[in-house]
Design an enzyme around this catalytic site. Structure first.
Site, PDB file in Angstrom:
ATOM      1  N   ASP A 151       0.841  -1.199   0.000  1.00 15.78           N
ATOM      2  CA  ASP A 151       0.000   0.000   0.000  1.00 15.78           C
ATOM      3  C   ASP A 151       0.880   1.254   0.000  1.00 15.78           C
ATOM      4  O   ASP A 151       1.982   1.223  -0.548  1.00 15.78           O
ATOM      5  CB  ASP A 151      -0.918  -0.036   1.230  1.00 15.78           C
ATOM      6  CG  ASP A 151      -2.287   0.570   0.969  1.00 15.78           C
ATOM      7  OD1 ASP A 151      -2.346   1.809   0.843  1.00 15.78           O
ATOM      8  OD2 ASP A 151      -3.278  -0.167   0.889  1.00 15.78           O
ATOM      9  N   HIS A 186      -3.787   6.133   3.484  1.00 16.24           N
ATOM     10  CA  HIS A 186      -4.560   4.980   3.007  1.00 16.24           C
ATOM     11  C   HIS A 186      -4.055   3.679   3.626  1.00 16.24           C
ATOM     12  O   HIS A 186      -4.827   2.881   4.182  1.00 16.24           O
ATOM     13  CB  HIS A 186      -4.475   4.929   1.485  1.00 16.24           C
ATOM     14  CG  HIS A 186      -5.309   3.875   0.828  1.00 16.24           C
ATOM     15  ND1 HIS A 186      -4.853   2.585   0.628  1.00 16.24           N
ATOM     16  CD2 HIS A 186      -6.557   3.908   0.312  1.00 16.24           C
ATOM     17  CE1 HIS A 186      -5.796   1.878   0.011  1.00 16.24           C
ATOM     18  NE2 HIS A 186      -6.834   2.656  -0.195  1.00 16.24           N
ATOM     19  N   ASN A 278     -13.572   0.027  -7.560  1.00 16.81           N
ATOM     20  CA  ASN A 278     -14.598   0.932  -7.041  1.00 16.81           C
ATOM     21  C   ASN A 278     -15.395   1.697  -8.088  1.00 16.81           C
ATOM     22  O   ASN A 278     -16.033   2.695  -7.736  1.00 16.81           O
ATOM     23  CB  ASN A 278     -13.949   1.970  -6.122  1.00 16.81           C
ATOM     24  CG  ASN A 278     -13.382   1.364  -4.866  1.00 16.81           C
ATOM     25  OD1 ASN A 278     -13.810   0.311  -4.436  1.00 16.81           O
ATOM     26  ND2 ASN A 278     -12.398   2.019  -4.287  1.00 16.81           N
ATOM     27  N   SER A 356     -11.054  -1.241  -0.983  1.00 14.85           N
ATOM     28  CA  SER A 356      -9.816  -1.190  -0.196  1.00 14.85           C
ATOM     29  C   SER A 356     -10.080  -1.463   1.273  1.00 14.85           C
ATOM     30  O   SER A 356      -9.221  -1.989   1.981  1.00 14.85           O
ATOM     31  CB  SER A 356      -9.159   0.196  -0.319  1.00 14.85           C
ATOM     32  OG  SER A 356      -8.451   0.337  -1.508  1.00 14.85           O
TER      33      SER A 356
END
Length: 503
Positions: A151, A186, A278, A356
């Site tokens: 990530d 994130h 998404n 996520s």
């Protein structure tokens, strides 16, 4: 949170049929303009013309684009060099802008909510009960399992993640081991869902809070990532002891370098969970779309597919991803997934939404299973997660929900359940003589697969048969003597059935 882009039809000339080109050759897709990727043939130390290079993943190297050339022209140039196996562009992906809501202060009004962990904001983590987290924690908390978080990095800095000491952190962006600090927010939010410090009186909880986190930074502060950095991060996780890899990013276009890194991780028996995407479309992003990867879609509070979640033929499972536009449970807060992270200099607890956020629920559950049964293979863990999921949508697997909604305790029960006998099953005999007979018994049932049957006479083991052999010839019997025969089934993990006895 993932980039979702359609794949244009224009490709680099000759790349469609030329075996020298990898799958990432479309110059109209976002890609690095200062370098390309070259895979060296086996047993070739290095191609002399590629001396100025950086090792990336396996036999792949990053080579600068020559002055005055374009990346596409460089592919044509390097593909002709002796010793070169494949060439391709280094595609860029972009994390979606974070659509989150800050928790801020919370009122004490409204009475006390009974719950197992004592973390202050656990009552707002509606997504944990939805996956049977409390029931799962009665069995496993993830101790001993190592989860790599591919990530933007993971940072300490708030109040709640300090119980964890990270293992083997790596910054793939700078090719630097020893640190993978998050400068985006994130990755820290994702890591919290996996293994946030739990039952410490503050903050929130994590699915596998006893697990160890391996932060691997593959995206910069703006959420921009290259497939080569992601592939290098996956390689790092594979070679440094990860049991589970969480990839909460993706794109609608893959690359050969990425597929090879994923394939190698799967071959190393690592569970890989990745976000489906998404943009709400009916296709799953890469790397989630690769075979063997657990593609994770997102659910809202009602366990319906979230409006943004991608779906498709590769969808494996779904988990809570949240929806920060509604408050379906009426708790006064948006229905996002709540974790500690930061926005600029401000550390707080934030509600995020996205596949996520769904993916680390699945990765955390996989860590619970690997902790409880370390001998379980990747396939057995994945089977337990999908076979025990709560069916949603059309009966059985469907492209929206995959096998259904994640249930962590049910997955643990499935993995550790002993073999069972069919109702009414019994040992039968035939070819009976005064001194011998043949025993037969029905097939035992077990989610992990039967490994062997053990046959007993008067309580003493007399023989063992393989899973495919359900009969045994017994000799040396004495006429007029009563014998008690029984059979016990053992599965691949050593769990055993009750005794099946003759009548």
């Amino acid at each position: 949170l993932v980039l979702a882009a359609s794949i244009p039809t224009t490709l680099v000339d000759a790349a469609e049929s030329d075996p020298r080109f990898g799958s990432a050759t479309n110059e109209s897709l976002p890609h690095a303009t200062d370098h390309v990727l070259v895979k060296i043939e086996p047993d070739v130390a290095m191609v002399s013309a590629l001396r100025d290079h950086t090792n990336v993943s396996g036999r792949w190297v990053e080579v600068p684009v020559p002055l005055g050339s374009t990346p596409g022209q460089s592919l044509e140039l390097f593909a002709d060099l002796e010793g070169v196996d494949l060439v391709e562009l280094d595609y860029l992906i972009q994390l979606d802008p974070i659509d989150g809501r800050e928790l801020g202060s919370i009122s004490d009004e409204g009475g006390t909510v009974a719950f197992t962990p004592n973390d202050e904001f656990y009552p707002l983590q509606w997504h944990m009960p939805k996956i049977q987290a409390e029931q799962a924690w009665d069995i496993s908390k993830g101790d001993g399992a190592v989860v790599a978080v591919i990530d933007t990095g993971v940072s300490h800095g708030g109040d709640d993640l300090d119980c964890h000491t990270f293992v083997s952190p790596f910054n793939s962006v700078t090719n630097t081991p020893g640190s993978a600090s998050d400068d985006n927010g994130h990755g820290t939010h994702v890591a919290g869902t996996i293994a946030q410090c739990t039952d410490n009186g503050i903050g929130v909880t994590g699915v596998a809070h006893g697990a160890t986190l391996m932060p691997i930074k593959v995206c910069d502060s703006d959420g921009s990532c290259t497939w080569s950095d992601v592939a290098q991060g996956i390689d790092w996780a594979r070679t440094h002891g990860a049991d589970v890899i969480n990839i909460s990013l993706g794109g609608s276009f893959g690359a050969t370098i990425l597929e090879e890194a994923v394939t190698n991780a799967l071959a190393a028996d690592i569970v890989v969970a990745a976000a489906s995407g998404n943009d709400g479309s009916g296709s799953v992003d890469f790397p989630a779309a690769y075979p063997g990867v657990l593609a994770v879609g997102a659910l809202d509070f009602n366990l319906d597919l979230a409006y943004y979640s991608q779906y498709g033929s590769e969808q494996d499972i779904t988990a809570p991803g949240g929806d920060v536009t509604v408050d379906l449970n009426g708790d006064g807060y948006f229905d996002g997934v709540l974790q500690e992270t930061f926005d600029g200099p401000t550390w707080d607890y934030y509600f995020f939404q996205g596949t996520s956020m769904a993916t680390p629920h699945v990765a955390g559950a996989a860590a619970l299973l690997r902790s409880e049964e370390p001998a379980a293979s990747r396939g057995q863990v994945e089977d337990a997660l999908t076979a025990s999921a709560m069916d949603r949508g059309a009966p059985g697997w469907d492209p929206s929900f995959g096998h259904g909604s994640l249930r962590a305790r049910s997955a643990l029960n499935y993995l550790t359940a002993p073999p069972t006998w069919p109702a009414g099953g019994a040992i039968t005999t035939h070819d009976v003589t005064p001194n011998a007979m043949v025993l037969e018994w029905p097939a035992a049932r077990d989610g992990q697969g039967i490994d062997e049957y053990r046959v007993y006479r008067d309580g003493a083991l007399i023989d063992t048969t393989g899973a495919g052999q359900r009969s045994l010839s017994v000799s040396g019997l004495q006429p007029g003597t009563a014998y008690q025969f029984s059979v016990r089934a053992f599965d691949d993990l050593g769990y055993q059935s009750p005794l099946l006895e003759d009548t």
